[in-house]
Design an enzyme around this catalytic site. Structure first.
Site, PDB file in Angstrom:
ATOM      1  N   GLU A 137       1.875   3.201   6.559  1.00 16.75           N
ATOM      2  CA  GLU A 137       2.613   1.981   5.752  1.00 16.75           C
ATOM      3  C   GLU A 137       2.453   0.723   7.027  1.00 16.75           C
ATOM      4  O   GLU A 137       2.669   0.975   8.015  1.00 16.75           O
ATOM      5  CB  GLU A 137       3.878   2.426   5.360  1.00 16.75           C
ATOM      6  CG  GLU A 137       3.887   3.238   4.129  1.00 16.75           C
ATOM      7  CD  GLU A 137       3.572   4.889   4.367  1.00 16.75           C
ATOM      8  OE1 GLU A 137       3.238   5.360   3.564  1.00 16.75           O
ATOM      9  OE2 GLU A 137       4.166   5.111   5.531  1.00 16.75           O
ATOM     10  N   TYR A 149      -5.766  -3.099  10.324  1.00 20.46           N
ATOM     11  CA  TYR A 149      -6.159  -1.877   9.697  1.00 20.46           C
ATOM     12  C   TYR A 149      -7.138  -1.956   8.577  1.00 20.46           C
ATOM     13  O   TYR A 149      -8.148  -1.063   8.591  1.00 20.46           O
ATOM     14  CB  TYR A 149      -4.927  -1.522   8.826  1.00 20.46           C
ATOM     15  CG  TYR A 149      -3.416  -1.190   9.915  1.00 20.46           C
ATOM     16  CD1 TYR A 149      -3.690  -0.691  10.940  1.00 20.46           C
ATOM     17  CD2 TYR A 149      -2.365  -1.378   9.279  1.00 20.46           C
ATOM     18  CE1 TYR A 149      -2.793  -0.518  11.751  1.00 20.46           C
ATOM     19  CE2 TYR A 149      -1.233  -1.274   9.992  1.00 20.46           C
ATOM     20  CZ  TYR A 149      -1.229  -0.820  11.325  1.00 20.46           C
ATOM     21  OH  TYR A 149      -0.121  -0.701  12.212  1.00 20.46           O
TER      22      TYR A 149
END
Length: 185
Positions: A137, A149
């Site tokens: 997350e 990411y």
């Protein structure tokens, strides 16, 4: 019978041994190794530096994580015997996932690819034991981390409303598929 001939695709019950390794990046040499209880004060200090004095994880949180090496893998990256970053994971065997719980690099070393090195090392380790995904997350406001990411192959799979304690900021859930066609499990 033999783990390398496991045709059912079952994962090991616990996280296998992690072999420390030296790595060179952008003209610097680093060591990536498994974190120990002796590293906890440094991990908290890194978080305080990253989060303007407000470490989201406390000593007791890291102690809890590091006391479960069979289902938690925490890696540190060192330069000249000084820890300058870390990443923590939770082994989610039942869903074939390695979940990144925490990652931080001291501010003076940010932007040098150390977060990428840690994530890639986690992904490679995960692949070698037969994991199918790496998940995490990210704060919805942390556009720099989300962009990293995404460059590393993570896809946005949802939003967790009010996920973070304190400010109740939303979290972006992200998953990276691991290609296990050549894994040795």
């Amino acid at each position: 019978m033999f783990l390398k001939f496991n045709r059912q695709g079952k994962l090991p019950l616990t996280i296998p041994q992690y072999q420390k390794r030296a790595i060179d990046s952008q003209g610097y040499s680093f060591l990536i190794r498994r974190a120990t209880v002796e590293d906890i004060d440094t991990l908290v200090n890194i978080e305080e530096a990253v989060y303007a004095g407000q470490a989201p994880w406390l000593l007791r949180d890291f102690l809890s994580e590091l006391s479960r090496p069979h289902i938690r893998l925490y890696l540190v990256i060192e330069r000249h015997n000084q820890v300058i970053g870390f990443a923590g994971t939770a082994y989610q065997r039942e869903i074939y996932d390695m979940h990144i719980t925490n990652i931080a690099v001291v501010p003076v070393w940010q932007g040098n690819g150390l977060g990428r090195l840690l994530i890639e090392d986690i992904a490679n380790f995960s692949k070698n034991i037969g994991i199918h995904t790496v998940s995490l997350e990210a704060r919805s406001s942390n556009v720099r981390a989300i962009a990293l990411y995404q460059r590393l192959g993570f896809k946005n799979v949802g939003i967790k409303k009010g996920y973070y304690l304190g400010d109740h900021e939303d979290a972006i859930s992200m998953v990276r598929e691991i290609d296990n066609k050549t894994s040795q499990n």
